[in-house]
Scaffold this motif. Structure first.
Motif, mmCIF file in Angstrom:
data_model
loop_
_atom_site.group_PDB
_atom_site.id
_atom_site.type_symbol
_atom_site.label_atom_id
_atom_site.label_comp_id
_atom_site.label_asym_id
_atom_site.label_seq_id
_atom_site.Cartn_x
_atom_site.Cartn_y
_atom_site.Cartn_z
ATOM 1 N N HIS A 63 18.346 -28.673 -13.161
ATOM 2 C CA HIS A 63 18.657 -29.787 -14.047
ATOM 3 C C HIS A 63 20.086 -29.659 -14.581
ATOM 4 N N LEU A 64 20.475 -28.446 -14.972
ATOM 5 C CA LEU A 64 21.856 -28.214 -15.431
ATOM 6 C C LEU A 64 22.857 -28.546 -14.337
ATOM 7 N N GLY A 65 22.575 -28.086 -13.131
ATOM 8 C CA GLY A 65 23.475 -28.356 -12.004
ATOM 9 C C GLY A 65 23.585 -29.838 -11.711
ATOM 10 N N GLN A 66 22.476 -30.557 -11.825
ATOM 11 C CA GLN A 66 22.488 -32.002 -11.571
ATOM 12 C C GLN A 66 23.221 -32.744 -12.680
ATOM 13 N N ALA A 67 23.008 -32.319 -13.924
ATOM 14 C CA ALA A 67 23.610 -33.024 -15.060
ATOM 15 C C ALA A 67 25.119 -32.830 -15.125
#
Length: 199
Positions: free
Chosen positions: A114-118
């Motif tokens: 999720h961090l990588g996507q955000a």
């Protein structure tokens, strides 16, 4: 075991009337409402899929910090439940404890995605996977007692090591492989044995 099967055994002469009565009493006392559990499971799955669909439909409209905060709160809630009720869960059902630890670990793993996507990070996969193993691996190894936790830890460790080696070998001739990469390759080869039971 069904009452019909027990009665069939009695009629066939395999068990006497007293044994038949004791078996029927035992089965009535320890019966599990599998159909009810199945209905609850299907209902929970339906509600969960509905919530996921609502969030997915409005994904871009939800602020990034809110999404990450809710995700982090879910991880904290799972870990708090493990800390507060872990002993009671272990006494009642070790599988419930392992399932809760598995859910906490999977929430942690998906948090890195999720961090990588955000924030559109371009770090190689082995870095967040290694950090996840460092943070959640001890939890799974201490709480987990079955193949679910073992598969998650060993699979994550092997994937992390192989991705590290793959990222390190990218566009490097094999004759010019540095010692650190060779050590990483050796680690990837022997890592599964580190998790094998001794004795």
């Amino acid at each position: 075991m069904s009452a019909r099967k027990i009665n069939a055994w009695h009629e066939a002469g395999l068990i006497d009337a007293d044994t038949c009565a004791r078996l029927l009493a035992h089965e009535a006392e320890n019966a599990r409402p599998l159909a009810l559990w199945g209905a609850f499971g299907i209902g929970a799955l339906t509600i969960g899929l509905g919530l996921i669909s609502v969030v997915a439909a409005n994904w871009e409209a939800i602020p990034v910090m809110l999404r990450l905060s809710v995700h982090l709160a879910l991880i904290a809630a799972a870990l708090a439940a493990l800390l507060a009720r872990g002993e009671r869960l272990a006494e009642a059902s070790p599988w419930a404890l392992e399932t809760l630890a598995f859910i906490a670990a999977m929430l942690g793993l998906t948090f890195f995605g999720h961090l990588g996507q955000a924030y559109q990070t371009s770090s190689p996969l082995w870095q967040p996977l290694g950090l996840w193993l460092l943070l959640f691996g001890p939890l799974l190894l201490m709480v987990g007692r079955g193949w679910l936790s073992a598969a998650l830890v060993v699979g994550g460790a092997v994937w992390c090591a192989l991705d590290y080696v793959s990222a390190s070998l990218d566009s490097v001739p094999i004759a010019e492989v540095p010692v650190s990469v060779a050590a990483g390759l050796a680690l990837a080869s022997v890592l599964p044995m580190a998790f094998a039971p001794i004795g």
